[in-house]
Design an enzyme around this catalytic site. Structure first.
Site, short mmCIF file in Angstrom:
data_model
loop_
_atom_site.label_atom_id
_atom_site.label_comp_id
_atom_site.label_asym_id
_atom_site.label_seq_id
_atom_site.Cartn_x
_atom_site.Cartn_y
_atom_site.Cartn_z
N GLY A 54 25.42 12.88 135.25
CA GLY A 54 25.43 14.18 134.57
C GLY A 54 24.96 15.26 135.52
O GLY A 54 24.33 14.95 136.53
N CYS A 81 23.14 6.94 138.44
CA CYS A 81 22.88 8.28 138.95
C CYS A 81 21.93 9.05 138.03
O CYS A 81 20.78 8.67 137.89
CB CYS A 81 24.21 9.02 139.19
SG CYS A 81 23.97 10.52 140.16
N TYR A 82 22.43 10.08 137.36
CA TYR A 82 21.57 10.80 136.40
C TYR A 82 20.98 9.81 135.39
O TYR A 82 19.81 9.90 135.02
CB TYR A 82 22.40 11.86 135.68
CG TYR A 82 21.63 12.63 134.64
CD1 TYR A 82 20.90 13.76 134.98
CD2 TYR A 82 21.63 12.22 133.30
CE1 TYR A 82 20.19 14.47 134.02
CE2 TYR A 82 20.92 12.92 132.34
CZ TYR A 82 20.20 14.04 132.70
OH TYR A 82 19.50 14.74 131.76
N HIS A 171 26.93 5.43 142.61
CA HIS A 171 28.02 5.28 141.64
C HIS A 171 28.82 4.00 141.90
O HIS A 171 29.73 4.00 142.72
CB HIS A 171 28.96 6.48 141.73
CG HIS A 171 28.36 7.75 141.21
ND1 HIS A 171 28.36 8.07 139.88
CD2 HIS A 171 27.70 8.75 141.84
CE1 HIS A 171 27.75 9.22 139.70
NE2 HIS A 171 27.34 9.66 140.89
N GLU A 173 31.01 2.81 140.07
CA GLU A 173 32.35 2.96 139.50
C GLU A 173 33.33 3.58 140.49
O GLU A 173 34.54 3.55 140.28
CB GLU A 173 32.30 3.77 138.20
CG GLU A 173 31.99 5.26 138.35
CD GLU A 173 30.50 5.58 138.46
OE1 GLU A 173 29.71 4.68 138.82
OE2 GLU A 173 30.12 6.74 138.21
N GLY A 226 60.30 10.01 124.80
CA GLY A 226 60.83 9.18 125.88
C GLY A 226 59.81 9.00 126.99
O GLY A 226 60.01 8.25 127.93
N ASP A 229 53.76 7.31 126.67
CA ASP A 229 52.87 7.15 125.51
C ASP A 229 53.65 7.06 124.20
O ASP A 229 53.41 6.15 123.40
CB ASP A 229 51.87 8.31 125.43
CG ASP A 229 51.05 8.44 126.70
OD1 ASP A 229 51.00 7.46 127.46
OD2 ASP A 229 50.48 9.52 126.93
N LYS A 372 45.85 5.04 130.46
CA LYS A 372 47.28 5.02 130.77
C LYS A 372 47.74 3.66 131.31
O LYS A 372 48.79 3.15 130.91
CB LYS A 372 47.57 6.10 131.81
CG LYS A 372 49.03 6.45 131.96
CD LYS A 372 49.41 7.41 130.89
CE LYS A 372 50.76 8.04 131.08
NZ LYS A 372 50.96 9.10 130.07
#
Ligand code: XMP
Length: 516
Positions: A54, A81-82, A171, A173, A226, A229, A372
């Site tokens: 954050g 982190c934060y 981090h 990630e 089309g 999603d 996605k």
């Protein structure tokens, strides 16, 4: 859903990434704002909690904080982190402003305690982590062991295994943290005890069941574009409720070459999915509305509004339905501020909101938990063709915003044909998978040329190709010169009305990916 990790969002830039990385460990993770009441978090029975990064300082007035009881739920907690600083601040450690910011790839060394840490199992004594902080943990909270450090962060990792509390100043990630994925996997699998059972085949089967229960004998209406999603949404609904689903596909005449027919081939009567498919050929209507309009925002607005109007007209013919389905996906949920805290307001909306005059009782959004790449996996597992599943992003207003200035049927033909050649040649050169997004656009510049012995005064086609991680920033792709030359030769030779081909080398920023 039985197992879940909850990410608590303090407004950092990588927060969605945390959820994605956890899911890559086949463990379900979702993000909630730090404002979410603790009782609600507890009632979700998470297997673990991750406090994310954050922008604040934990010791500042008004900083986003958490209650100390969060650490007493008996649920493992990992602060990043934060989030790591928060753990220390709340539990009696010391967090201060550093003398300089530590940013980017940073050498990380494990301490003696680190070699035995369950969080750092499999991480070598020396590796690289990704740092982004100004404040640092000067002193860990009582009961914590320091398990790793960097030059600027004496407490880069710490833990209190008895209370199952863990903190990483860096981090994990971010891909640049070499063993970050390993650390997250250690946390969610070994420390939280999750079984790695989140996968898209199971998700699809469970969702189909859920949709059946929710919809019963009701009818569902979906606007099918089309795109990935809405297509996956359609297939999932079709598998669940078959002909109770009606899909309305509005062909606004601003699709890429043959795209309307391709969508119809998959979802129409000749396709293999059971549903009611209605294609509305509205090209003439759109061209009439767009005639002599040159302002990009106005074009977007007209295209969006016209979509709603056409859709409403079709819905009226169908009559009242029970559900309106939408292909909303997880980043849309988080970005619209409903899930997490990082309210990146999406500037692009395909349609200007919900249709007002469609008679439905409820909204159904079967993909709202998915990223996605997960949506794509569901699509493939349910038998959608790859060309649809791996489609490039295509804006809702379509070629309307890839034709600079006024849109006419003639210009649509030019850009469709040029774009088709461009895509064919990129694929033939084997570059298809290595370029993030590419397309042809039509400038509103006409210029003099010579073809045969004749003077021409024709349009210039613009080729765009970018590489991007998140579509927020992008670099122009380096397409080999011989490929560009071949594309230019073919476009000018085969597309009537074009006598120049330009390659756009602008990055984003300052440019955008689309031209309008
Ligand atoms: P820009 O042009 O803003 O585009 O750099 C970033 C990404 O968003 C896509 N894009 C849109 N997508 N509706 C959409 O669904 C839109 O109006 C729209 N405008 C741009 C663009 O193709 C790129 O991937």
């Amino acid at each position: 859903m039985d197992e879940r990790i909850i990410g608590i969002d303090f407004g950092g830039q990588y927060n969605q990434l945390v959820a994605r990385r956890v899911r890559e460990c086949n463990v379900y993770c979702e993000i909630y704002s730090y404002r979410t009441p603790l009782s609600q978090i507890r009632d979700m029975h998470p297997n673990g909690i991750i406090l994310t990064g954050g922008p604040n300082s934990v010791y500042e007035e008004g900083a986003a904080l958490c209650e100390a009881e969060l650490f007493e739920l008996g649920v493992p907690v990992l602060g990043l982190c934060y989030g790591a600083q928060l753990v220390m601040q709340v539990l009696g450690g010391n967090v201060s402003r550093g003398t300089k910011r530590e940013y980017g790839r940073t050498p990380l060394s494990l301490t003696e305690a680190g070699a035995k840490s369950p969080l750092l199992a499999g991480v070598p004594e020396n590796s690289i982590c990704w740092m982004s902080h100004f404040d640092y943990i000067r002193e860990a909270a009582p009961g914590f062991l320091t398990t790793a450090s960097t030059e600027g962060a004496p407490v880069a990792a710490a833990e209190d295994p008895g209370r199952q509390l863990y903190a990483l100043q860096f981090h994990p990630e971010v891909v640049h943290t070499e063993f970050g994925q390993q650390m997250l996997a250690n946390f969610v699998r070994n420390i939280c005890g999750c079984s790695a059972s989140w996968n898209m085949e199971d998700f699809a089967q469970r969702k189909i069941q859920e949709i059946r229960e929710q919809v019963g004998t009701g009818r569902v209406l979906l606007a099918l574009s089309g795109g990935v999603d809405s297509s996956v949404c359609a297939v999932l609904l079709s598998k669940a409720i078959g002909k109770q689903l009606t899909c309305v596909f509005v062909d606004h005449g601003l699709l890429r070459k043959n795209e309307g027919d391709e969508v119809e081939a998959v979802f129409g009567d000749a396709g293999k999915f059971e549903l009611n498919f209605i294609r509305v050929n509205a090209a003439e209507r759109y061209y009439a509305k767009l005639s002599s309009v040159t302002d990009p925002e106005q074009k977007r607005k007209i295209i969006g509004e016209e979509f709603i109007r056409v859709f409403e007209e079709e819905a009226k013919k169908i009559g009242a339905v029970d559900f309106l389905a939408q292909g909303t996906i997880y980043p849309d949920v988080v970005e619209s501020g409903l899930g997490g805290e990082s309210a990146v307001i999406k500037s692009h909306h395909n349609v200007g909101g919900l249709p007002e005059h469609v008679d439905f009782k409820e909204i159904i959004e079967p993909l709202r938990e998915l990223f996605k790449d997960e949506v794509r996996k569901v699509g493939l597992s349910l038998g959608l063709p790859e060309h649809l599943v791996f489609r490039q992003p295509f804006p809702g207003p379509g070629l309307g915003i890839r034709i600079i200035g006024e849109v006419t049927a003639e210009k649509v033909r030019i850009v469709q044909d040029a774009d088709a050649i461009y895509r064919e040649e990129i694929a033939a050169a084997g570059l298809d998978a290595s370029i993030g997004q590419y397309f042809a656009a039509l400038s509103n510049m006409r210029s003099v040329g010579v073809m045969g012995d004749e003077r021409t005064y024709d349009y210039a086609v613009v080729l765009r190709a970018v590489n991007t991680v998140d579509f927020m920033t992008a670099e122009a792709a380096e397409i080999p010169y011989d490929v560009l030359t071949r594309i230019m030769t073919r476009i000018i030779g085969e597309v009537r009305g074009v006598n120049r081909v330009l390659y756009d080398i602008t990055s984003k920023p300052p440019g955008t990916i689309e031209m309008e």
